[in-house]
Enzyme design. Structure first.
Site, PDB file in Angstrom:
ATOM      1  N   HIS A 219      33.139  34.999  65.468  1.00 34.72           N
ATOM      2  CA  HIS A 219      32.212  35.303  64.334  1.00 34.72           C
ATOM      3  C   HIS A 219      31.659  34.134  63.913  1.00 34.72           C
ATOM      4  O   HIS A 219      30.782  34.143  62.876  1.00 34.72           O
ATOM      5  CB  HIS A 219      33.098  35.874  63.236  1.00 34.72           C
ATOM      6  CG  HIS A 219      33.708  37.072  63.775  1.00 34.72           C
ATOM      7  ND1 HIS A 219      33.002  38.262  64.147  1.00 34.72           N
ATOM      8  CD2 HIS A 219      34.976  37.671  63.999  1.00 34.72           C
ATOM      9  CE1 HIS A 219      33.644  39.365  64.571  1.00 34.72           C
ATOM     10  NE2 HIS A 219      34.893  38.948  64.394  1.00 34.72           N
TER      11      HIS A 219
ATOM     12  N   GLU B  23      45.376  42.485  66.191  1.00 35.47           N
ATOM     13  CA  GLU B  23      44.418  42.882  65.073  1.00 35.47           C
ATOM     14  C   GLU B  23      44.130  44.346  65.019  1.00 35.47           C
ATOM     15  O   GLU B  23      42.924  44.757  64.447  1.00 35.47           O
ATOM     16  CB  GLU B  23      43.407  41.890  65.039  1.00 35.47           C
ATOM     17  CG  GLU B  23      42.623  41.683  66.337  1.00 35.47           C
ATOM     18  CD  GLU B  23      41.559  40.756  66.241  1.00 35.47           C
ATOM     19  OE1 GLU B  23      41.305  40.375  65.321  1.00 35.47           O
ATOM     20  OE2 GLU B  23      41.207  40.150  67.321  1.00 35.47           O
TER      21      GLU B  23
ATOM     22  N   ASP C  94      40.745  42.853  60.728  1.00 37.91           N
ATOM     23  CA  ASP C  94      40.353  43.724  61.676  1.00 37.91           C
ATOM     24  C   ASP C  94      41.412  44.738  61.661  1.00 37.91           C
ATOM     25  O   ASP C  94      41.340  45.870  62.094  1.00 37.91           O
ATOM     26  CB  ASP C  94      40.381  43.110  63.084  1.00 37.91           C
ATOM     27  CG  ASP C  94      38.711  42.649  63.315  1.00 37.91           C
ATOM     28  OD1 ASP C  94      38.085  43.162  62.625  1.00 37.91           O
ATOM     29  OD2 ASP C  94      38.757  41.746  63.867  1.00 37.91           O
TER      30      ASP C  94
END
Length: 256
Positions: free
Chosen positions: A46, A145, A171
């Site tokens: 990310h 996650e 997540d």
């Protein structure tokens, strides 16, 4: 050695405070490394890292502290890019099954222990023998996650070649469809206990140093004490608030 290995710290059992870097800044990575945290995490999933800045950041930091690369995905290409840049460890996202964990391990190790392709500018700087020696020090972590990852965590933790588990609570909350603290706490405890049963370190993404201290007290071995996005944002906000002061900030201030 190509990098400062993460494995001795994992085996020692001491808490590892992590600095998480997403902004893609090489100078910030060097500054963070000089603080001597347990490890740096470069977020390739990310964050804003590109191949050139990734190589430069690892070059600036990897002899001081272990560098963990959070890979963009669980593929040979993504894992090879991180390790060819000189990362000491890969943290592979969204692992939900033992098969996916095995794939991460295979992509992280040269034959006969895996299927990683030999090469890369940095791995070969000191020759093939040094490249193979570094291979033995690569640590493989997987991110738990999702609800499926939690359900299969015992099999994931039992996968040969996995060195640590790490919980991505953001997540996980999306996967569960809830931010209910009790639900997420049960999931986290299940992952933590599975890691302990299989002799693995378990990490947790935490927002700041205080949250990291709480995680260590709860038995987690890895936690995030700082991240560059919050440090930069909060630093600017705090500096501006301090410079203006409440009395110097009338209602009509155009900056508010």
């Amino acid at each position: 050695m190509l990098f400062e290995s993460l494995k001795p710290a994992l085996h020692a059992g001491a808490p590892l405070d992590l600095i998480w870097l997403a902004l893609g800044s090489v100078p910030v990575a060097e500054f963070a490394a000089r603080a001597r945290p347990g490890a740096l995490v470069l977020d390739l999933q990310h964050g804003l890292w590109e191949r050139g800045t990734l190589e430069a950041a690892i070059g600036a930091a990897a002899q001081r502290v272990p560098v963990i690369a959070r890979c963009a995905e669980n593929t040979h290409a993504a894992i090879a890019q991180a390790l060819d840049a000189g990362a000491a460890s890969v943290l592979v996202p969204l692992v939900e099954t033992a098969g996916e964990a095995r794939r991460a391990v295979e992509a992280s190790r040269y034959p006969p222990h895996g299927r990683r392709s030999g090469g890369g500018v940095r791995p070969l700087l000191a020759g093939v023998d040094a490249m193979l020696a570094a291979d033995r020090e690569v640590a493989v972590g997987v991110l738990i996650e999702t609800a499926a990852g939690v359900a299969n965590v015992e099999d994931i933790a039992a996968t040969p070649g996995i060195d640590y588990l790490f919980i991505g609570t953001g997540d996980l909350a999306l996967s569960r469809g809830t931010h209910d603290a009790e639900v997420l706490a049960r999931d986290c405890e299940r992952v933590l206990q599975a890691a302990r049963r299989h002799g693995l370190a378990c990490g947790l993404f935490t927002a700041d140093a205080e949250a990291a201290r709480r995680a260590f007290a709860e038995g987690y071995r890895m936690a995030v004490c700082a991240n560059d996005i919050d440090l930069v944002r909060n630093g600017f906000l705090a500096a501006r608030a301090h410079s203006l002061g409440a009395a110097a900030n009338p209602a009509g201030n155009p900056h508010e």
